[in-house]
Each structure stands twice: as C-alpha cells, then as structure tokens.
Design a protein around this motif. Structure first.
Motif, PDB file in Angstrom:
ATOM      1  N   LEU A  57     -36.866-130.611  57.475  1.00  0.00           N
ATOM      2  CA  LEU A  57     -37.933-130.355  57.002  1.00  0.00           C
ATOM      3  C   LEU A  57     -37.661-130.374  55.240  1.00  0.00           C
ATOM      4  O   LEU A  57     -36.944-128.983  54.899  1.00  0.00           O
ATOM      5  N   GLU A  58     -37.815-131.039  54.629  1.00  0.00           N
ATOM      6  CA  GLU A  58     -37.179-131.362  53.293  1.00  0.00           C
ATOM      7  C   GLU A  58     -38.254-130.738  52.191  1.00  0.00           C
ATOM      8  O   GLU A  58     -39.615-131.655  52.553  1.00  0.00           O
ATOM      9  N   ASP A  59     -38.659-130.322  51.339  1.00  0.00           N
ATOM     10  CA  ASP A  59     -39.712-130.516  50.243  1.00  0.00           C
ATOM     11  C   ASP A  59     -39.208-130.386  49.241  1.00  0.00           C
ATOM     12  O   ASP A  59     -37.789-130.240  48.795  1.00  0.00           O
ATOM     13  N   LEU A  91     -36.251-128.422  42.791  1.00  0.00           N
ATOM     14  CA  LEU A  91     -35.139-128.424  43.503  1.00  0.00           C
ATOM     15  C   LEU A  91     -35.992-128.576  45.484  1.00  0.00           C
ATOM     16  O   LEU A  91     -37.455-129.046  45.427  1.00  0.00           O
ATOM     17  N   THR A  92     -34.889-129.278  45.963  1.00  0.00           N
ATOM     18  CA  THR A  92     -35.039-129.633  47.672  1.00  0.00           C
ATOM     19  C   THR A  92     -34.912-128.017  48.138  1.00  0.00           C
ATOM     20  O   THR A  92     -34.095-127.363  48.066  1.00  0.00           O
ATOM     21  N   VAL A  93     -36.352-128.020  48.714  1.00  0.00           N
ATOM     22  CA  VAL A  93     -35.660-126.921  50.690  1.00  0.00           C
ATOM     23  C   VAL A  93     -35.851-127.302  51.316  1.00  0.00           C
ATOM     24  O   VAL A  93     -36.582-128.044  51.975  1.00  0.00           O
ATOM     25  N   GLU A  94     -34.550-127.985  52.316  1.00  0.00           N
ATOM     26  CA  GLU A  94     -33.752-128.334  53.545  1.00  0.00           C
ATOM     27  C   GLU A  94     -33.740-127.988  54.204  1.00  0.00           C
ATOM     28  O   GLU A  94     -32.542-128.434  54.576  1.00  0.00           O
ATOM     29  N   PRO A  95     -34.358-126.990  54.944  1.00  0.00           N
ATOM     30  CA  PRO A  95     -33.592-126.257  56.035  1.00  0.00           C
ATOM     31  C   PRO A  95     -33.246-127.179  57.266  1.00  0.00           C
ATOM     32  O   PRO A  95     -34.566-127.902  57.584  1.00  0.00           O
ATOM     33  N   SER A 120     -37.626-138.978  44.672  1.00  0.00           N
ATOM     34  CA  SER A 120     -38.302-137.640  45.448  1.00  0.00           C
ATOM     35  C   SER A 120     -37.260-137.883  46.664  1.00  0.00           C
ATOM     36  O   SER A 120     -36.044-138.437  46.597  1.00  0.00           O
ATOM     37  N   ASP A 121     -36.975-136.299  46.965  1.00  0.00           N
ATOM     38  CA  ASP A 121     -36.401-136.470  48.656  1.00  0.00           C
ATOM     39  C   ASP A 121     -37.399-135.737  49.323  1.00  0.00           C
ATOM     40  O   ASP A 121     -37.078-134.163  49.708  1.00  0.00           O
ATOM     41  N   VAL A 122     -37.533-136.399  50.050  1.00  0.00           N
ATOM     42  CA  VAL A 122     -39.220-135.308  51.674  1.00  0.00           C
ATOM     43  C   VAL A 122     -38.048-135.854  53.126  1.00  0.00           C
ATOM     44  O   VAL A 122     -37.785-136.819  53.028  1.00  0.00           O
ATOM     45  N   GLY A 175     -30.228-126.969  49.939  1.00  0.00           N
ATOM     46  CA  GLY A 175     -30.820-128.026  48.901  1.00  0.00           C
ATOM     47  C   GLY A 175     -30.437-128.340  48.242  1.00  0.00           C
ATOM     48  O   GLY A 175     -29.465-128.209  47.744  1.00  0.00           O
ATOM     49  N   HIS A 176     -30.637-128.788  47.268  1.00  0.00           N
ATOM     50  CA  HIS A 176     -30.070-129.153  45.132  1.00  0.00           C
ATOM     51  C   HIS A 176     -31.189-129.204  44.999  1.00  0.00           C
ATOM     52  O   HIS A 176     -32.464-130.264  45.100  1.00  0.00           O
ATOM     53  N   PHE A 177     -30.603-129.622  43.345  1.00  0.00           N
ATOM     54  CA  PHE A 177     -31.203-129.697  41.867  1.00  0.00           C
ATOM     55  C   PHE A 177     -31.947-131.652  42.295  1.00  0.00           C
ATOM     56  O   PHE A 177     -31.439-131.543  42.456  1.00  0.00           O
TER      57      PHE A 177
HETATM   58 MN   LIG Z   1     -31.497-133.595  50.055  1.00  0.00          MN
END
Ligand SMILES: [Mn+2]
Ligand SMILES: [Mn+2]
Lengths: 506, 506
Positions: free
Chosen positions: A464-466, A421-425, A294-296, A380-382
C-alpha cells in the motif's frame, strides 16, 4: 489575466511558470547567496536534455525533459540550456536556432519574444551564443575577485550514476578557468528535497488523479482479465480525463504470484498474465503531469472480496501505514518509520502464526532484520520530478545502512516540513528469500513457521503506497484511494468513489 | 502443442518464434551464403539494446529492442547479443548472468534451457563468454582460409545516423583480425525490405487493429474535445483489446490548423489544442505488436459531416490513393507513384480553382514540382520493425532526388513483391510554403490562385495513409479504415464498422 501557465488546455490543472519554476530559481539563488564563496559573480549553467532517436533509426521517443533542468525552467522542448546570474536572479534561456523547414514538420517556429513570455525568463538567446554569453556574464560586474561558473557534477544515490558537466563548457578556453563543479550539485539537490507550496499543489493534483484512476481500475478488474488491461485502464483514465500523458514509471500490475515481484511490468515481464479467481492483485501506478509524478500502490482481491489468506496480510500492511502516519512529524528519522512499519507487519504475522516469537519480542525481531524477509525494500522515498526524487543521501545527512531491508531505504534522513515522500510498506512471499530464512543454519529459521509460510507461497504480496507531505506537526496524505478492507470491497462492488464520508484512518 | 510464440496471453495474436525470427535468420544466412567471399567460416554478431536510465536518474524507460537485433531474435530483454554461424545457421544467444537479487525486483531468473526453448535458438550462453565463444566459432572448421566475423556498420538513410559496430569486439585481440564491417549491413538491411509470410501476418494483424482503433476514435470525437483525447482513445483501444502496449511512433492528432504540421504531437506540440466546430482533423497513429508496427492516417471533420471546404480536398487525396493502387505492381517505380499521387491531387485543385493551369498540363505542373507546395513529404515508406523501415536507399538502387517533395521520398526503389509500404498522399495549406510559391519572382506564382489559396489558410490538411504489401500482380491493402466520404460520415454518425459490405474503392 492569468499569468502564464502550463496545462493541457483550459480545463486541466494550471501549472504557473512563475510560482513553480520561477520560485525554484529564486530558491536556488538564495541558497547560493548564503554561501560565502566569492565576491565575483556566480553563474549557474545547465544543459537541458537533447533530442534523440532510438539507436541508429529515426524513431524519436517522446521527449521528457531532464529533471534538474525541468526544476529550474519548465521548458518541455529538447536542446535548450539555461544560465542564471545568482546575484540578480536573471535567467537566460538558450533555445535552438531552427531552420525554416522545421515549421513544416514540427510546427510554427516561435519567436524569442514568445519563448520569453511563455516561460517567464529574463532573456532568450540562441544556443549558438552560449559560450560568448557565459563569458560576458562572468566578466560583468567583476571587481577583481574571480567569477565562478557553477556546473552540475554529482552522484545520484538511487541509480549510482554521475551527473557529468558538459565537456564543451568545462574545456572552453574562455570558460574553463571559471568552472566550479563542487558547489552547485549538493545545493540544487537539497533545494529539490523541500517542495514549495506551488510544487505541493501539483503533487497533490497528480496524486488525486492517480487515486481516482486506481479506484476506477479496481472497480473494472474481474477474474480472467489480463494484468495489462488494468494498466491500459489506468493510463486512459489519467490521460483522457486529466491530460496526464505520461506515467512516472512503468506500471506494475501483478496478479497472483506476480505481485511478489517488486518491479514487475518491465519489458521482460510485461504485465501479460491472465488473472485467476482467488488472485491478490498489486497495482503500482502513478500519473505524471508536467514533470511532477505520483506513485501509488493499491492491492485488492481480483474477486472483490478478501479471502481468509488475503485479509490478515492486507490488514498488516494497512496497520503499518497507520503506524507510520501516527509518528511522522519534523524531527523523526525515516529509518525509525521503516522499523515501525516492520513491527506492525510482524505483529500480525505473529498473530496468524507465520512468524514465531520464540522467546523474542517484536522489537527483537525487527533488530534481527526478520522484517526484511517479508519486506525487502525500503519504506519509501522522496517524490517529485523523479519518482525516486533526489537528495536521499547528501553529505551531512545519515548514511545508508548495510543491513537487510534498511540498505534498500532510499533515504535515512530526519524528516522535515515540506518533504514529500511515499509511504509504501509491503508484505511479500518471495521464494528465494523465504528459502534463505528457512535454510539450515539460518538464525531466522526458528522464527519461521514453515508450514504456514508454505501455505502463503504463490500468494504474491501486498503493498500500500501513498504520497504524503510532512507538515509542521504531522502529515497531509495526498492519496485518496480506497484503503480499508470495507472501502476496497465497496468500490469493487460498484460503490461510489470518493465516498460521501471518508472512513479511512487517514 | 503449439510451437513457442510471443503473445500477450492466449487471446492475442501469436507471433511464432520459428516462423518469424527463425525464418529471418535463415534468410540472412542464405543471402550471405550466396556471396563468394571466403572459404573460412562466416560468423554474424550483433549486440541487442542495453538497459538504460533517464539521464543520471534511476528512471528506466520501457525498453524496446534494437530493430536489427529484434529482426533476428524476437528477444524482448535488454543486454543480450547473438552470434550466428552462417554455414550451419546455428544461433547462439548471449544473455546476462543475473545475480540472485534480481529475482526480488524483476522476477524469477529463467534458466538458459528455458531461454533456449522460449526463443528457439541453438544455444544460450552468458554474455561474459561472448569473446571466447566468437573466437572458438572463428577457429572451428577453418581450413586455412581466414574466417570472418561480420559486424554491422552502415548509414540509416532516414535518420542520417550510422550503426556503429561494438568497439569491444572490433578491438578485441583475438577477434580484430577477423572483423569485417562491409559485408553484413547491406545484406541484412536488404533482407528486411522483403517481408516473409509470417512477418506479413503480423503486419496485417497490427494494421487491422490500428484500423478499427481509428474507426473507434473517429466515432467518439466531438467538437470541443481535446486532440489528446483522441490519442488516449486510440492507445487504450489497441492495448486493452489487443495487447498492443506500444505505438510505433508518437501519435499525431492535429485538429484545424494543427493538421498542417506533419509531425505534430511531439513534446513541444503535445496534441493539446481544443477542437472547434468546423475543424478538419488529421490523426496519424499506429499500434505496435511485438516489434512490428503499423502507420495509418485518417482525416475527418470533427462535426461528422464534410463541409464544402473539406470535401474536395479530402476527395483529392482519396483519388491520389486510388491512382496509386491502380498502378502498383512489381517493376513500378515508387517515384512514379509519388508523381501519380501529386497529379491526382493537382487535378482536383485545378477543378476547384486553387491551382491555375495557365497553359500547362497537369503533368507539366508535376514536373515543375508544384505538387510539393501542397504535399511536401514523400508518398510513403517501407514499414516493418521500424515505422520508416530500412533499405530505402541501399547501394545499387536509385538515388535520392534533390527536387522538392521527391527529396523527401524515403525510397526511390522499383517496387517488388513482398515489400510492405505506406501509401500516404496528403494535401496541406502550410503558410510558409504557400508564401514562397506566391512570392514575387516565384515561377509557380502564376499557377496559384491567391484568393482561393487564402480561403484555405488555417484549414490544416488532409492525409490518408494505408499500409499495403506488393503482391505478384498488385497489392493487398491491410488497412480497413473508413475511407470514402460516405463511410466516414456513416461511422461518425454511429454506424457499424467494419460494415457488412465494403464500399471502399480498394
Ligand atoms: Mn514507490
Ligand atoms: Mn507514415
């Protein structure tokens, strides 16, 4: 009886060998079968990662399997290999033929039958037999058309490194005429882009663990604590409670100005600063469980209450996430999502006076790439077996932009169902980027309110990354962190998490 | 003002750059100056470790510096190099010339002046200038005699791997005629065998942290817990409280039968068994702090009270430690210590009837190598920057034995003041070794009481491991673990550690 699974004991999440790795192999074989390339046999062959020591010493870093091999096998041991007959989907796992003395040091030597049962493959042989076995597979059922031995060769678009096929196979006298290094790589990478239901289950699990761990860390951080204490709390929570031995990447625990360093926490900057009253913290950490990570990222005030400088920046980034979640569905471009996030952030920056419209619209500012001054990374990224998972720029998909910010996007693809994906603005105040934008001659200068910008120097940044999955008509957000300002302040005041009622917008 | 130091903040142990790494460089230069090899200049050159990614991905494992380079520099960043002029002891550190974009991702780029001040070296240059700088150093002050460029090349006796000198230097047109790969390796390795006072300080600190962490783990383990929960508690204790981000080696947390697997805990056997009532636990874990590691093993009953099967084996191993501590002083052979440990263990095994004297003495059994059936590993090893520290079998010192058990000794040297070593006797019940000794035709069979041996199958094993330094007339034991049966039972019942009064024999 349960079918065989990987877990850290009965109590932790069960990763089914058949449903995850067996299904991955079937998916690859089906994709290869659709290619009208040959009437001979197709045989896929991959090496697993080798056992290694640190430089010339006998220190053995904890082995973590190579990701493509992991995708197809779930085999946690080094020095293995796999061959798959594409037509029959028959998988042959090759394992090292260990000497009896191995048992004293490393543990009981399992029989080939035990390996076969444990990893749910068709057959298990020793690696000594790789070449002869492959030669046999390439001859078998051959009807005049040449069989192909498919090896991996291709570029990783995040690292810029090339996966090179094993030279011993490429140059082997019985095998070299069958070798094909073109076909496999793009197809296997493309398989990894779309996650099966079983893979999604693991990613959801590991993201929930990661989310609760973040809440735990948040609740326990106080002014004066060291950044690395947050890292230690996170790792311990994930490992002790859920068996996640590894993290997907080196934890980033920046407080105050360190929060503006995107990959802070590495050996040169090892999360070793003491936090101060008034610091904004940016903690980017993700657990890994049996190869899926994961990546949060959470951002929060070390004092537990947002101050006037922190509040609008935090809200801007949260607005960006919300804007993106409202638009993602199959068919939407990830580049458009990136720009929507920038627009949401710029809107708040205009409201608080850091950015001047100076006769332009927000969309104009986005096209001028002003957003990249404050968010120099991609949206973000896969995510999957690698944190920056493969397939972002495969042939036949949109190419990488050369514009600021967009050039850092790890994929420009059209989003489709079952992509994770991650969404990390993020919004950062990075001195050398601010200085460039404020320099004489910069066409962005007129849009920057220098006094306001200077007020934010040293602030660091907010991200903030989900982790999300694209569904048929939108997304599922696997992340269960405190996200609204109210939620963050509540958890930091000792409030229960997860709460009885979820008030987050997603 | 403090002289520059490495630490994880003001609160954690300060590792002085001058007293540790500066002193290490001076020691090397003095040792090289004593060699009447040349009237030209001697220049030492070493590469540091490179930055790396996992296979073709962009995953960056947390960098840990190469150990010889660390010994001479204390530089935690990758991609550096060092040159030392032996006559003047002038050290030139080479660092990468980073692009401005590095700052966004990795943090502010420090000036060469900052590097010089931080690492306390004579000069800092960019790695682009390595070859020209070396060429200049080799010319300078040359008086007709050829200057030598000393590069590392030699065998690590624990891994069997060779430290290879960098080919770009060896083959460089201006440098190759100066290259010497014979002189440096044995002298630098020998320097590392004897620890300076400042190095001893770090080793003592990290061993104390390790000891208290072991006591913490012991107190918190209960039947039914997973082995890896002990690992997680240990890591968290060391990192959260003392800033030890790394461990020296993968923690070994074996409960029950797993305790007989010497290097249990690796990726293939990841400490993932659930403990049961009646289990004996063997936990071998050591913290690392700025490159210096510890290596400590505790064994304890998961229930907190030794049962009748555990008690004699534990006491046998503790007796072995005590026997060794009574004899170690400068001039004593480590082989003799190994045999003394075996004798102490065999004595108890005879008393409880597992081993039969059958007309022989304990010393006879030792010479027959019966001890190696129960303790197949060596008594211990040098410890420092590597867990199995270098210098065990350098030329001019006793060679490796070929006999069972003794062949696993990582050094056969005569002990001398300021050597730091582990002392880690153990007693294990390893099926395939017991079966060999009990087999028809085995000359050891008559000494094995098969019924008693079988009673211990599945027991696992006991190991007790301390880190000690050899002094002018004996040892200092850095380890502060619960060691006597009374101490272990007291701590596991919640007793205070360290106690007000130390009742351990050493
Ligand atoms: Mn990331
Ligand atoms: Mn050891």
């Amino acid at each position: 009886m349960n079918s065989p699974f990987l877990s850290m004991g009965q109590e932790t999440y069960h990763v089914s060998l058949k449903n995850v790795f067996g299904q991955n192999r079937r998916k690859l074989c089906k994709a290869l079968q659709q290619k009208p390339v040959s009437e001979g046999n197709l045989v896929v062959y991959l090496h697993g990662g080798p056992s290694e020591t640190r430089f010339d010493s006998d220190h053995e870093p904890l082995f973590r399997q190579e990701s493509y091999f992991w995708y197809l096998t779930g085999v946690k041991e080094p020095d293995c290999a796999i061959a798959i007959d594409v037509a029959t989907q028959h998988a042959t796992l090759f394992i090292p033929n260990l000497p009896a003395s191995y048992a004293t040091i490393m543990g009981r030597i399992k029989t080939r039958e035990e390996w076969k049962e444990h990893y749910q493959v068709g057959e298990v042989l020793f690696t000594d037999d790789v070449e002869d076995t492959l030669a046999g597979m390439l001859e078998k059922r051959s009807n005049g058309t040449k069989s192909k031995l498919l090896l991996m060769k291709g570029l990783n678009s995040d690292s810029g490194k090339v996966y090179e096929p094993p030279v011993t196979i490429v140059n082997h006298e019985k095998l070299s005429s069958h070798v094909d290094v073109e076909l496999l790589f793009p197809i296997l990478a493309e398989c990894r882009v779309f996650k099966t239901a079983a893979e999604q289950g693991v990613l959801q699990f590991v993201t929930e663990v990661t989310s609760f761990a973040h809440a735990y860390v948040m609740r326990n951080m106080k002014p004066g604590m060291m950044e690395y204490q947050g890292e230690s709390l996170f790792r311990h929570y994930c490992y002790y409670n859920y068996g996640c031995r590894l993290v997907g990447y080196t934890p980033i625990c920046g407080c105050g100005p360190d929060a503006a360093v995107l990959h802070y926490g590495h050996a040169g900057e090892p999360n070793a600063r003491q936090s101060n009253v008034g610091d904004n913290c940016l903690f980017d950490m993700g657990a890994e469980y049996f190869g899926y990570g994961s990546d949060v990222t959470c951002s929060f005030p070390i004092d537990g209450v947002f101050n006037d400088r922190q509040r609008p920046i935090y809200q801007a980034v949260l607005n960006a996430q919300i804007a993106v979640y409202r638009m993602i569905k199959p068919g939407v471009s990830y580049v458009a999502c990136h720009k929507a996030a920038e627009a949401a952030i710029l809107k708040v920056l205009v409201e608080v006076g850091i950015v001047n419209l100076a006769g332009k619209t927000i969309d104009d500012l986005v096209e001028m790439r002003l957003g990249a001054v404050f968010m120099p990374h991609g949206l973000g990224h896969f995510i999957g077996i690698d944190t920056h998972d493969v397939g972002g720029y495969l042939a036949g998909h949109p190419e990488r932009s050369e514009l600021p910010g967009l050039k850092s996007l790890r994929t420009a693809r059209i989003l489709l169902e079952n992509m994770t994906l991650t969404v990390e603005p993020g919004c950062y105040f990075i001195d050398h980027l601010l200085n460039e934008a404020l320099a004489e001659g910069s066409f962005l200068k007129v849009h920057m309110n220098e006094a306001k910008v200077n007020h934010y120097r040293g602030f660091g940044g907010v991200r903030l990354e989900d982790v999300i999955v694209v569904t048929a008509d939108g997304i599922i957000n696997y992340t269960l962190c405190p996200r609204t300002i109210e939620e963050v302040e509540s958890v930091m005041a000792g409030g229960k998490w997860p709460p009885t009622e979820d008030i987050a917008p997603e």
